[in-house]
Design a protein around this motif. Sequence first.
Motif, PDB file in Angstrom:
ATOM      1  N   MET A 191      -5.021 -23.344  -1.989  1.00  0.00           N
ATOM      2  CA  MET A 191      -3.859 -22.218  -1.655  1.00  0.00           C
ATOM      3  C   MET A 191      -4.313 -21.131  -1.033  1.00  0.00           C
ATOM      4  SD  MET A 191      -0.589 -21.187  -4.005  1.00  0.00           S
ATOM      5  CE  MET A 191       0.398 -22.732  -4.240  1.00  0.00           C
ATOM      6  N   THR A 192      -4.077 -20.784  -0.075  1.00  0.00           N
ATOM      7  CA  THR A 192      -4.390 -19.360   0.803  1.00  0.00           C
ATOM      8  C   THR A 192      -3.598 -18.105   0.072  1.00  0.00           C
ATOM      9  OG1 THR A 192      -2.439 -19.561   2.384  1.00  0.00           O
ATOM     10  CG2 THR A 192      -4.209 -20.749   2.879  1.00  0.00           C
ATOM     11  N   GLU A 193      -4.120 -17.042   0.377  1.00  0.00           N
ATOM     12  CA  GLU A 193      -3.623 -15.697  -0.219  1.00  0.00           C
ATOM     13  C   GLU A 193      -2.286 -15.587   0.200  1.00  0.00           C
ATOM     14  OE1 GLU A 193      -4.696 -11.063  -0.295  1.00  0.00           O
ATOM     15  OE2 GLU A 193      -6.457 -12.541  -0.238  1.00  0.00           O
ATOM     16  N   SER A 194      -2.045 -15.908   1.270  1.00  0.00           N
ATOM     17  CA  SER A 194      -0.495 -15.801   1.952  1.00  0.00           C
ATOM     18  C   SER A 194       0.410 -16.660   1.123  1.00  0.00           C
ATOM     19  CB  SER A 194      -0.372 -15.977   3.329  1.00  0.00           C
ATOM     20  OG  SER A 194       0.823 -16.044   3.891  1.00  0.00           O
ATOM     21  N   GLU A 195       0.031 -17.933   0.856  1.00  0.00           N
ATOM     22  CA  GLU A 195       0.946 -19.012   0.025  1.00  0.00           C
ATOM     23  C   GLU A 195       0.911 -18.536  -1.261  1.00  0.00           C
ATOM     24  OE1 GLU A 195      -0.338 -23.166   2.442  1.00  0.00           O
ATOM     25  OE2 GLU A 195      -1.699 -22.273   0.954  1.00  0.00           O
ATOM     26  N   MET A 196       0.036 -18.066  -1.969  1.00  0.00           N
ATOM     27  CA  MET A 196       0.134 -17.432  -3.230  1.00  0.00           C
ATOM     28  C   MET A 196       1.010 -16.358  -3.423  1.00  0.00           C
ATOM     29  SD  MET A 196      -4.084 -17.905  -4.926  1.00  0.00           S
ATOM     30  CE  MET A 196      -3.974 -16.063  -4.975  1.00  0.00           C
ATOM     31  N   ARG A 197       0.955 -15.458  -2.471  1.00  0.00           N
ATOM     32  CA  ARG A 197       2.039 -14.246  -2.144  1.00  0.00           C
ATOM     33  C   ARG A 197       3.558 -14.788  -2.351  1.00  0.00           C
ATOM     34  NH1 ARG A 197       2.660  -8.806  -1.916  1.00  0.00           N
ATOM     35  NH2 ARG A 197       4.579  -8.302  -0.673  1.00  0.00           N
TER      36      ARG A 197
END
Length: 93
Positions: free
Chosen positions: A1-7
């Motif tokens: 999971m990317t940082e953007s998806e986690m946010r």
Amino acid sequence: MTESEMREARLRKLSFRAWRRGFKEADIILGNFADDMLPEMSDDELDIFEILLEVPDQDLYGWIIERDPTPEEFQSAIMNKLNIYYKTAYTKI
């Protein structure tokens, strides 16, 4: 999971929690606040909002509408934004 998806997942989780507190007045204020403000918040601000969501409904609601003084440990820029939001945006709800 990317940082953007986690946010994005965190924002959805916080929004869900804000809308489903079980105390209708708090749900309305916090849910609309979350919809309007969460995307603009920094990670540190999200941390503070998450801590506020742990506070019992009656206490948090009293602080938001300024019926009760906000304890020093919960005073923050986010709490100030909630107070202002209640006074200005609550009329559109």
